[in-house]
Design a protein around this motif. Sequence first.
Motif, PDB file in Angstrom:
ATOM      1  N   ILE A 355       0.829  -1.203   0.000  1.00 19.10           N
ATOM      2  CA  ILE A 355       0.000   0.000   0.000  1.00 19.10           C
ATOM      3  C   ILE A 355       0.866   1.257   0.000  1.00 19.10           C
ATOM      4  N   GLU A 356       1.893   1.270   0.860  1.00 17.83           N
ATOM      5  CA  GLU A 356       2.762   2.448   0.965  1.00 17.83           C
ATOM      6  C   GLU A 356       3.556   2.659  -0.318  1.00 17.83           C
ATOM      7  N   GLU A 357       3.940   1.569  -0.974  1.00 17.45           N
ATOM      8  CA  GLU A 357       4.665   1.698  -2.233  1.00 17.45           C
ATOM      9  C   GLU A 357       3.786   2.348  -3.299  1.00 17.45           C
ATOM     10  N   GLN A 358       2.526   1.934  -3.358  1.00 13.42           N
ATOM     11  CA  GLN A 358       1.610   2.543  -4.316  1.00 13.42           C
ATOM     12  C   GLN A 358       1.383   4.016  -3.977  1.00 13.42           C
ATOM     13  N   ASN A 359       1.244   4.319  -2.689  1.00 16.01           N
ATOM     14  CA  ASN A 359       1.092   5.714  -2.274  1.00 16.01           C
ATOM     15  C   ASN A 359       2.312   6.536  -2.659  1.00 16.01           C
ATOM     16  N   ASN A 360       3.481   5.922  -2.556  1.00 16.44           N
ATOM     17  CA  ASN A 360       4.715   6.626  -2.904  1.00 16.44           C
ATOM     18  C   ASN A 360       4.763   6.930  -4.402  1.00 16.44           C
ATOM     19  N   PHE A 361       4.363   5.955  -5.219  1.00 12.43           N
ATOM     20  CA  PHE A 361       4.290   6.196  -6.670  1.00 12.43           C
ATOM     21  C   PHE A 361       3.317   7.334  -6.976  1.00 12.43           C
ATOM     22  N   LYS A 362       2.183   7.321  -6.294  1.00 11.29           N
ATOM     23  CA  LYS A 362       1.163   8.338  -6.525  1.00 11.29           C
ATOM     24  C   LYS A 362       1.691   9.724  -6.132  1.00 11.29           C
ATOM     25  N   PHE A 378       1.690  24.388  -3.525  1.00 17.27           N
ATOM     26  CA  PHE A 378       1.468  25.274  -2.382  1.00 17.27           C
ATOM     27  C   PHE A 378       0.633  24.586  -1.312  1.00 17.27           C
ATOM     28  N   GLN A 379      -0.397  23.850  -1.714  1.00 11.60           N
ATOM     29  CA  GLN A 379      -1.244  23.179  -0.732  1.00 11.60           C
ATOM     30  C   GLN A 379      -0.470  22.101   0.023  1.00 11.60           C
ATOM     31  N   ASN A 380       0.282  21.275  -0.690  1.00 15.11           N
ATOM     32  CA  ASN A 380       1.042  20.207  -0.039  1.00 15.11           C
ATOM     33  C   ASN A 380       2.160  20.767   0.826  1.00 15.11           C
ATOM     34  N   GLU A 381       2.801  21.827   0.346  1.00 11.12           N
ATOM     35  CA  GLU A 381       3.865  22.449   1.135  1.00 11.12           C
ATOM     36  C   GLU A 381       3.303  23.084   2.398  1.00 11.12           C
ATOM     37  N   TRP A 382       2.148  23.714   2.282  1.00 13.74           N
ATOM     38  CA  TRP A 382       1.504  24.325   3.451  1.00 13.74           C
ATOM     39  C   TRP A 382       1.157  23.251   4.481  1.00 13.74           C
ATOM     40  N   ASN A 383       0.546  22.158   4.014  1.00 13.87           N
ATOM     41  CA  ASN A 383       0.202  21.063   4.925  1.00 13.87           C
ATOM     42  C   ASN A 383       1.445  20.451   5.563  1.00 13.87           C
ATOM     43  N   SER A 384       2.535  20.438   4.798  1.00 14.48           N
ATOM     44  CA  SER A 384       3.785  19.906   5.340  1.00 14.48           C
ATOM     45  C   SER A 384       4.300  20.782   6.485  1.00 14.48           C
ATOM     46  N   LEU A 385       4.198  22.097   6.318  1.00 18.10           N
ATOM     47  CA  LEU A 385       4.681  23.022   7.347  1.00 18.10           C
ATOM     48  C   LEU A 385       3.822  22.969   8.606  1.00 18.10           C
ATOM     49  N   THR A 386       2.553  22.599   8.462  1.00 22.54           N
ATOM     50  CA  THR A 386       1.674  22.479   9.634  1.00 22.54           C
ATOM     51  C   THR A 386       1.557  21.034  10.121  1.00 22.54           C
ATOM     52  N   TYR A 391       2.907  12.808   4.630  1.00 25.56           N
ATOM     53  CA  TYR A 391       4.141  12.310   5.250  1.00 25.56           C
ATOM     54  C   TYR A 391       4.123  12.463   6.764  1.00 25.56           C
ATOM     55  N   ALA A 392       3.408  13.464   7.272  1.00 30.29           N
ATOM     56  CA  ALA A 392       3.276  13.598   8.720  1.00 30.29           C
ATOM     57  C   ALA A 392       2.522  12.402   9.289  1.00 30.29           C
ATOM     58  N   PHE A 396       3.591   9.034  11.591  1.00 28.92           N
ATOM     59  CA  PHE A 396       2.756   8.553  12.696  1.00 28.92           C
ATOM     60  C   PHE A 396       2.523   7.049  12.572  1.00 28.92           C
ATOM     61  N   ARG A 397       2.204   6.586  11.360  1.00 27.62           N
ATOM     62  CA  ARG A 397       2.001   5.145  11.140  1.00 27.62           C
ATOM     63  C   ARG A 397       3.304   4.376  11.363  1.00 27.62           C
ATOM     64  N   ASP A 398       4.416   4.968  10.935  1.00 32.76           N
ATOM     65  CA  ASP A 398       5.716   4.316  11.164  1.00 32.76           C
ATOM     66  C   ASP A 398       6.006   4.180  12.654  1.00 32.76           C
ATOM     67  N   ASN A 399       5.641   5.189  13.425  1.00 34.39           N
ATOM     68  CA  ASN A 399       5.821   5.117  14.874  1.00 34.39           C
ATOM     69  C   ASN A 399       4.968   4.005  15.475  1.00 34.39           C
ATOM     70  N   ILE A 400       3.740   3.892  14.975  1.00 31.51           N
ATOM     71  CA  ILE A 400       2.858   2.823  15.456  1.00 31.51           C
ATOM     72  C   ILE A 400       3.479   1.463  15.174  1.00 31.51           C
ATOM     73  N   GLN A 401       3.948   1.279  13.941  1.00 29.55           N
ATOM     74  CA  GLN A 401       4.545  -0.008  13.572  1.00 29.55           C
ATOM     75  C   GLN A 401       5.803  -0.291  14.379  1.00 29.55           C
ATOM     76  N   PHE A 402       6.591   0.749  14.642  1.00 28.84           N
ATOM     77  CA  PHE A 402       7.823   0.581  15.425  1.00 28.84           C
ATOM     78  C   PHE A 402       7.496   0.099  16.836  1.00 28.84           C
ATOM     79  N   VAL A 403       6.482   0.701  17.447  1.00 25.93           N
ATOM     80  CA  VAL A 403       6.087   0.303  18.806  1.00 25.93           C
ATOM     81  C   VAL A 403       5.550  -1.124  18.800  1.00 25.93           C
TER      82      VAL A 403
END
Length: 443
Positions: A355-362, A378-386, A391-392, A396-403
């Motif tokens: 799933i993540e690989e497909q999301n990465n391609f997208k 601009f929209q993606n960059e704005w969301n990234s800054l907030t 990717y934010a 979070f999902r990576d942290n869940i999987q790590f735990v």
Amino acid sequence: MELLNILRYEIKHFVRSKSKLFAYLFFVIACFYSISNGFSLYNKHHSTINSLQQQEDEKISQVIKWFNNGEKGPEEKDWVDITDPYWSLRYTPKHVFKNPSPLLPLGIGQSELYGYYKKTTIWSSPYDSDIIEEISNYERFVNGNIDFSFLIIFLLPLLIIILTYNINGLEKDLNFDKLISIQTRSFNYWVLYRLIFYGVLLVSTINVFILSVLYINNVNIIDGLDLIKLSNLYVAVFIIPFYFVILSSKSSTSIAFKMISIWLFLCVLVPGSVHQYVSLKYPPNFMTDFLDANRKETYAIFKLPKEELHRQMLSIYDDLDTTKQGQDSLVNIKTTRNTMSCIVNQINIHAINIIEEQNNFKNNLIRSTYWFNPISYFQNEWNSLTSTDYYAYKDFRDNIQFVINNKLKLLAFECWNERTVNVNLYDEYLKKINVTKTQHFNP
């Protein structure tokens, strides 16, 4: 002196023009409302996280109390024995949180409809049903909940059109544009200075809102500087082409039509076409791979004989063969069954990676369109800054999987070593489980 006269004239014109003044005030009120919504969501996230953390601490205190009192677990569940690593880890709550960014009020992004906390168990995964899929900003707008970034990216250009469409257009409509040319040294400068007034007005308004949020949330201005630069650049993206539209047009109607066409092309047609193309090339899978993994492969695991489960466990953890159970020639069915969630976790990870690989391609495809699709940038960059972008939430999902991985690895080795848990060992468990991926790589 000429510049001051032009600016003085434009200020008077702006104040006396009810339509322009009303549009500007409406935009300011909408910004207040959207930021207020942002603060409500920001405070809700904080209060929920604090409440869950408190509940988690209370449950841990209860387990420690059982150890200190020599109890095996809750009275109503006499089969529970917390001195067994399986039960002590099952009764050890662990939430993973996505703490809201202090800049969240300036850009809700997907955070209003996306999970920001996750209770992890030995059967958990980052794609469980309590982690909600993201819903687009357009749906939020239809529901009446808009955020500040939406106003800036999609509605601010319309405000610029309302404020500037009759610059030079009104003069040409009334046939005294030549008189203006005679009275000013440069007609182009006269248009530019009037545009600069509205550009400065809007940039100042946006910056005041951003700086206010930084002040209220006690954020260093350096941390908000990128957002200020991005918003100011966005204003320039529309002011500059509008300047040439004004110079090349012969009436207010012509100017307004061309400006609206630019807005429709940049803010609606191009992003919509890109979104449609990406959806056709990478159709939403609705996590079917993950669901199949949970339903079919997981059920198949439960039917496997203990010897096959034993073999698969050894293939997951290389050092597991050094444990007591790993060196025993006889397979302990209880221990093997208690740790089979580790095998299910590996199945989940495989499905998640697809799933993540497909999301990465997208996402890479969308980024490749930025050169002709600036609004998405601009929209993606704005969301990234907030910290409300894809990717934010991936972090979070990576942290869940790590735990989850940490907890399951601990479960496997403790169970296979046949450890007897006491309060001191339980305290070590808590220290190992309470480390997230972010903490692990940034101690």
